[in-house]
Write a protein that holds these residues in place. Sequence first.
Motif, PDB file in Angstrom:
ATOM      1  N   LEU A 180      20.249   2.616  15.898  1.00 55.87           N
ATOM      2  CA  LEU A 180      21.322   3.304  15.205  1.00 55.87           C
ATOM      3  C   LEU A 180      21.287   2.886  13.746  1.00 55.87           C
ATOM      4  CD1 LEU A 180      25.133   3.566  16.999  1.00 55.87           C
ATOM      5  CD2 LEU A 180      23.107   5.411  16.791  1.00 55.87           C
ATOM      6  N   ASP A 181      21.783   3.735  12.717  1.00 47.64           N
ATOM      7  CA  ASP A 181      21.222   3.416  11.180  1.00 47.64           C
ATOM      8  C   ASP A 181      23.097   2.297  11.260  1.00 47.64           C
ATOM      9  OD1 ASP A 181      23.064   4.328   9.621  1.00 47.64           O
ATOM     10  OD2 ASP A 181      22.945   5.937  11.079  1.00 47.64           O
ATOM     11  N   GLU A 182      22.339   0.906   9.913  1.00 50.01           N
ATOM     12  CA  GLU A 182      23.093   0.160  10.159  1.00 50.01           C
ATOM     13  C   GLU A 182      24.081   0.264   9.707  1.00 50.01           C
ATOM     14  OE1 GLU A 182      21.079  -2.767   7.046  1.00 50.01           O
ATOM     15  OE2 GLU A 182      21.431  -4.113   8.020  1.00 50.01           O
ATOM     16  N   ILE A 183      24.214   0.959   8.865  1.00 51.21           N
ATOM     17  CA  ILE A 183      25.834   1.864   8.678  1.00 51.21           C
ATOM     18  C   ILE A 183      26.283   2.148   9.791  1.00 51.21           C
ATOM     19  CG2 ILE A 183      27.468   3.349   7.517  1.00 51.21           C
ATOM     20  CD1 ILE A 183      24.483   3.276   5.039  1.00 51.21           C
ATOM     21  N   THR A 184      26.192   3.099  10.551  1.00 49.74           N
ATOM     22  CA  THR A 184      26.842   3.128  11.544  1.00 49.74           C
ATOM     23  C   THR A 184      26.820   2.182  12.204  1.00 49.74           C
ATOM     24  OG1 THR A 184      25.440   5.843  11.161  1.00 49.74           O
ATOM     25  CG2 THR A 184      26.285   5.665  13.719  1.00 49.74           C
ATOM     26  N   ARG A 185      26.056   1.364  12.598  1.00 54.21           N
ATOM     27  CA  ARG A 185      26.050   0.568  13.134  1.00 54.21           C
ATOM     28  C   ARG A 185      26.974  -0.735  13.172  1.00 54.21           C
ATOM     29  NH1 ARG A 185      20.838  -1.527  13.451  1.00 54.21           N
ATOM     30  NH2 ARG A 185      21.437  -3.334  12.259  1.00 54.21           N
TER      31      ARG A 185
END
Lengths: 269, 281
Positions: A180-185
């Motif tokens: 997942l991308d960092e913000i979602t993570r």
Amino acid sequence: MEGGGAGAGRATPSLRTLLSLKGVEKRYAGGTLALRGVDLDIGQGDFLSLLGPSGCGKSTLLRIIAGLTAQSAGRIDWPLAAHDATGAPEPRLGFVFQEPTLMPWATALTNAALPLRLEGVARSEREARAAEALSRVGLAGFERAYPRALSGGMRMRVSIARALVTRPDILLMDEPFAALDEITRFRLNNDLLEIWQETGFTVVFVTHSVFESVYLSRRIAVMAARPGRIETEIAVAAAYPRGEGFRTSPEYAAICRTVSLALGEAMAA
Amino acid sequence: MTLAPDEAPRPVAVRRVLLLPAETWPRILMPLLIGAMSLGAWEWAVRAYEVPHYILPAPSLIWATLLRDWPSLSVSLWITLQITFAALAVAAALGLLLAVLFAQSKWIELSLFPYAVVLQVTPIVAIAPLIIIWVDDIRLALLICAWIVAFFPILSNTTLGLNSVDHNLVDLFRLYRASRFQALLFLRLPAAMPYFLAGLRISGGLALIGAIVAEFVAGTGGRASGLAYRILEAGYQLQIPRMFAALFLICITGIAIFLVLGLVQHLALRRWHESAMRREG
């Protein structure tokens, strides 16, 4: 907390032991030793990360705990779990793969209800419980959506809801947020911690990210490769709930540094 | 736990013209245009060069013959359709059943699959006479011939589909101690669905061809009266326009079967399978 500076030190599990591994080894048919002599106690309600480079056997260890792969030597005990007629332990497991691993032909609700369906729970009850699990992961209103119509983060949320729907004793997670991308993570990190604190199940979390393991765990088992083994254990004493404030705190940075050094030593050893 | 508003994907609006998505219309209109132009050229050429109708009849004459002979041709069409669909239904049921059996045991698959291939590679024209001799009921003989041709794509596709299951999902079913039957019902069969339907679509056309070929072989006996029999009969009597009319019906039937099975495929898979999805952007 004992030893170590900045909230990190040797592990001292003060929780009741849910799961105990003694001398667990995995040797593949070709003779390769994937895991050597793993001794590990996991307490009830603990949040343990298995941290290490690729090839250190952390996913293999998780699959052995789940019973998906058989160990070549050593034993695994579940002192608190119910046992079946033959004396084999039947812990209630939840497993989250690196991919969401959803059935594309089924709605979010049907996917989340799958473990209950396999247990033979009646339709109305399993749908109610699956809807509750979906709303717990923030997906209320998406019950009828097919995986194809959901974003990567939402699919992972369905996968977590499915793992939680049986109210498991232990949640096994195999690098669940790596894709997942960092913000979602970051969001899913916070949401996972929130659910864990509300519910009190045990988590074993496989990751190759120092930052993620420090942010989430009470305890980190640092692993090394060739052969795969647990090199050291580090307790993360920072209090929960941990929020975005923790992520930017000097305390967090200091623990990350300690863990990074330990990982570097483990890989050099 | 709450979902951030930017986490949910935005649905894509589809522009529709007369109930169908706008970009579907060229896919319908362009082939129709080509067809109309070809028929026009054909009609013109036959008239301009005064080709006799027993060599090549004009489309208008074929159409007129079709309307005139509709009572007898429609009966033949109905018979051919019955054989085709019965063969397709049996092929689908047996293909699915055998594929499920193969998925249960590697040994069964290893032992039986080569014989399925034998069925597939045997030219139906060569064995149709034998089958017609062995089987008394001519309808049943035709059905068996059509079935032999239609059977293999369904079997091989479904077998492939039953074995193409996400390994992690298989592990998940194992983790929850699912029975073999549960894994088949909830995992393998749904996963094999797109493969089965693709096989069915191929077999639809093949069942028609199988039925026609078998009718050709049997037809001269005068007992069968499917479309192939009409073509043979018209050929002997040099009624070439009637021959073309029967041929036209066979083509239309083949196209209709293909389209209907395509529609079935689309309706069954549209919610989830990549093949039925419209690309975004």
